[in-house]
Every structure is written in C-alpha cells, then in structure tokens.
Scaffold this active site. Sequence first.
Site, PDB file in Angstrom:
ATOM      1  N   GLY A 179      41.042  55.969  28.241  1.00  0.00           N
ATOM      2  CA  GLY A 179      40.014  55.464  29.159  1.00  0.00           C
ATOM      3  C   GLY A 179      40.465  54.181  29.816  1.00  0.00           C
ATOM      4  CG  HIS A 439      42.088  22.071  50.689  1.00  0.00           C
ATOM      5  ND1 HIS A 439      42.671  23.320  50.666  1.00  0.00           N
ATOM      6  CD2 HIS A 439      43.110  21.166  50.726  1.00  0.00           C
ATOM      7  CE1 HIS A 439      43.993  23.171  50.715  1.00  0.00           C
ATOM      8  NE2 HIS A 439      44.282  21.873  50.745  1.00  0.00           N
TER       9      HIS A 439
END
Length: 467
Positions: A179, A439
């Site tokens: 899975g 930033h």
Amino acid sequence: MSGTEYDVVVIGGGPAGYAAGIKAAQLGAKTALVEKDEVGGTCLNRGCIPTKALLKTAEVIHEIAGASKRGIKIANPEVSVDMPRVIKEKNKVVKTLTGGVASLLAANGVDLIKGEGRLLTPNRIAVSGQPEIGAKKVILAGGSQVARLPIPGLELPGVLSSTEILDIQEVPPRLVIIGGGVIGVEMAMIFQSFGSKVSIVEAAPRIMPFMDADVAALVRQILKSRGAEIITGLGLSKIEKKGAELSLVLENGAVLAADKVLVSIGRTGDLSAVGDLQIKTEKGKIVADDYMETSVPGVFAPGDVNGKKMLAHAAFKMAEVAVFNAVRGAGAAKQKADLRFVPSVVYSFPEAAAVGLTQEEAEKEGPVALGMFPLSYNGKALTADSAEGFVKILADTRYGKILGVHIVGPGAAEIINEAAALMAMEITVHELADIIHGHPTVSEALMEAAADSLGRCIHIPPKKKPG
Ligand SMILES: Cc1cc2nc3c(=O)[nH]c(=O)nc-3n(C[C@H](O)[C@H](O)[C@H](O)COP(=O)(O)OP(=O)(O)OC[C@H]3O[C@@H](n4cnc5c(N)ncnc54)[C@H](O)[C@@H]3O)c2cc1C
C-alpha cells in the site's frame, strides 16, 4: 441497572469524540463520553502523533547524513537507531497528549465513562461493565480501524498493521510495505532512514493516487533516490513463511523476500457502537448527511466513522457541526460541515501537501491557469539544502479563482494552511500575487506561483521571450 441521564452522550474519544464532548459541554449540555480504550483515539495513540514522532527521528538521521555537505565534521559518521529508546520517546509524547485530552474533558465537566458503548435505542446506551445510560442526543464517533484483506498469509507473524509497527523493537533489514498511500509512504520514509531496505507494493498505477500526479511523481523519485524499490500496478497474491523470512508472491508471480511486512491498505469504520440500531451504512461506514446526522434522527456520526474525510482536523470540524446541530435551540438554523478546503499532508521529508482539486480534476471542470514555482529558485529552501520541490497553483482562467494548491517542500504542512485560508476566503490568484510575503521564506513561493499563473512572476525566467 440504570445510570445517569445526559443531554449528550458521545461514543468514542478520538478527535471527533473528544472535540464533540468538549463542544457539547461548552454549549451547556450535560455530557458523557464513552471510550473503550485510551482517549485520543487513533490520531493520538496510533496515528498522527506517533508517526510524526518517528518521522522527526528519521528526519534527524537524514539531516546528520547531509551534515558533511554543510562543512560539519562528525568524527564517527556511523549512525544507528536504538529502537526501544525511539519507541519509548514516542510513547512519552503520546502519553503527554492523551493525558492532556483527559484533563480537558474533566476541566469542561464531561463525564468520562470507560467501557464499550452500544446503542440499544436512539436514547439508551449499554456500556460494558457500567450501568446503562440515557441520552437526549447521541454522537457516534467510533472512528476507524485497520482494514483486513482476504489474502493468504496476512495472519503470519511478522506481517504487521500500521498500529503494530509503531511498537516494533528492532529495525527490520528488509521491510516490504503493501500500500503506497499516505501511511505507506510515511512509514517508508521512516524505516528507510532507520536503515531498512524498503519496498513498496501498490496496486494502483502510482503511489499516492489521491494526490496530484506531479506531487506523487516527485515523492516517488525522492524515495527511489534514497534506495526504495517501488512496484506499482500490481497486487499481492499471498505471503508464505520461508525459513526465517517472509516470501511475498505478487499477482504476476514475482517474489519479494522480507523480514517484516507492513500492510497499510486502508481503514474501515468501527461500527461496534451501532449496536441494535438500524442505521444506514455504506461500504463499512455510517452514512451521515452534511449536518452530520445519520438516518436515525437525533443520532449524529462525525469523523472517520462516516468516511467523508478521514483526517483528524476534518473530524474536529465535523464534530463541532454535529454537536451544534444536536443541541441547537429551537429556531437556530442547522450548520453544514463544509469540507471543500480541508488540507491533506503526507509527512514525508520534504513534506507533500494539498488543498482543493488536483490538476486532473480541475481540468475536467474547464480551462485552467497553471502556476508553478520550483523551490530551486527559493532562497530559504536553498539555504536549507531542501530545494527539491515546488509550489503549484491551479486557477480558473476566467476569474482567477484558486482551484487547488499542491506543494512539495520544507514546511509544506504549514504553508498549505495559508492556501486553505485563502481559498475559503475566495481570494483570487490576482489578489494572492499582490500579498507581500516575508523574505526569505518558503511560503513566499505560494505568492510567486500565483504570479506565475498570471505570467508575471519576478523570480523565475519568463516562459516566453519578451517582445
Ligand atoms: C498511521 C496513521 C497516521 C495518521 N496520520 C494522520 C495525520 O498526520 N493527520 C491527520 O489529520 N490524520 C491522520 N490519521 C488519521 C486520523 O488518525 C483520523 O482521521 C482520526 O483519528 C479520526 O478521528 P475519529 O475521532 O473520527 O476516530 P478515531 O481516532 O479512530 O477514534 C475513535 C475512538 O472511538 C473509540 N470507540 C470505537 N468504538 C467504540 C465503542 N463502541 N465504545 C467506546 N469507544 C469506542 C475507539 O477506541 C477510539 O478511541 C492517521 C491515521 C493513521 C492510522
């Protein structure tokens, strides 16, 4: 034996159940919560929290492996894992959080009743080893349990469920994971870092079939670059014991050898609380409407047990809505659980996160503007040596409505919450491209991707030559 009468009885103490219990008490309802195991449910005891504790350990190992690249000298670079100690630390975190939930329930005046609850009627509940209790309204929050497949050999020792592997006491040299969904991929990352040779077998054509194809492809590439074997489009036929090892036979006859096998093929509803009630179910889950009410009036079913979105944060919201509708005063309008903007995360490292439609789904609805900002242009990701990833945004070409956001990169699990908030507030890509982001941050890539969808991103080269 007849016990107390309550306004609200919640069966199950996982994220849906404990949130429902606290909410009901906050709204002034006399509330009991019945739990057959530990409060905190799957999420705290055998899901979200324990896996993230192990993932953090795995990530630290990964960082140590990359330390020399940053100029850090480690005298003896040999790293190994003391698994019993790792599990002990994980259990400590689990205990802290489950203890916190029990305290919150008590602080809100919710009666915690230990035992298995079973509905006799919509208003009477039998609890194992306890007096029967009465309720004006019932919240069925039994959650989910590991799904079983009728494949020969799954009962063999060494074949583990996602619950059992969380208490493993040694690192298996070869781990095969059946899975390639979210649990399979997270476990692959963990055990790969711990030193296992990991193979993933996924019956669908690709791993993480529920995620955007670009996200799944990059995670696959990262797993492979770290040594995982990934087999897709093939199911498992049987597992046999061959001496000390397990031998897995795939549908095409190919054989894989393993020391341990993890079966992570999905989860099914825990319907033990339904008891004698004739309640509508579908594929092993209780059917609940948008108001979280079941086919039996006055009985509500939020969380994993209804299968709408099997995530803890979705369970919290569904629980709040269920309780509001259960105890609301006459004349108050019913609330709906809006599950359109539920973020989902695969806590791989780097993380993969999504909200809204995949590209495939969005393109079925009409023309799509695609914004893509690779993290190789993002300063913060580069400083962290984690520039393998991107932020991808899908918008409708007419109004710039954000249809989906898909991220692979450091902090993706946090950034996706911003995307979900913007989508819920109906912010367009035009508006997002104008929002000043700090930033250097990885999250500024979200704004850059929005700008790219409009062809006006500053920090990546133009796709078409100007003029
Ligand atoms: C390995 C793994 C990792 C996961 N990671 C994440 C993740 O990172 N983020 C995320 O959002 N989700 C994650 N999930 C999913 C998350 O755990 C579930 O969505 C969440 O726990 C659902 O909450 P719930 O309250 O509906 O059900 P559950 O958490 O399953 O709680 C149900 C509770 O009800 C009890 N119960 C059941 N029947 C009865 C009864 N008859 N009487 C009394 N008590 C009863 C159970 O004992 C259990 O405590 C993960 C799941 C797994 C398995």
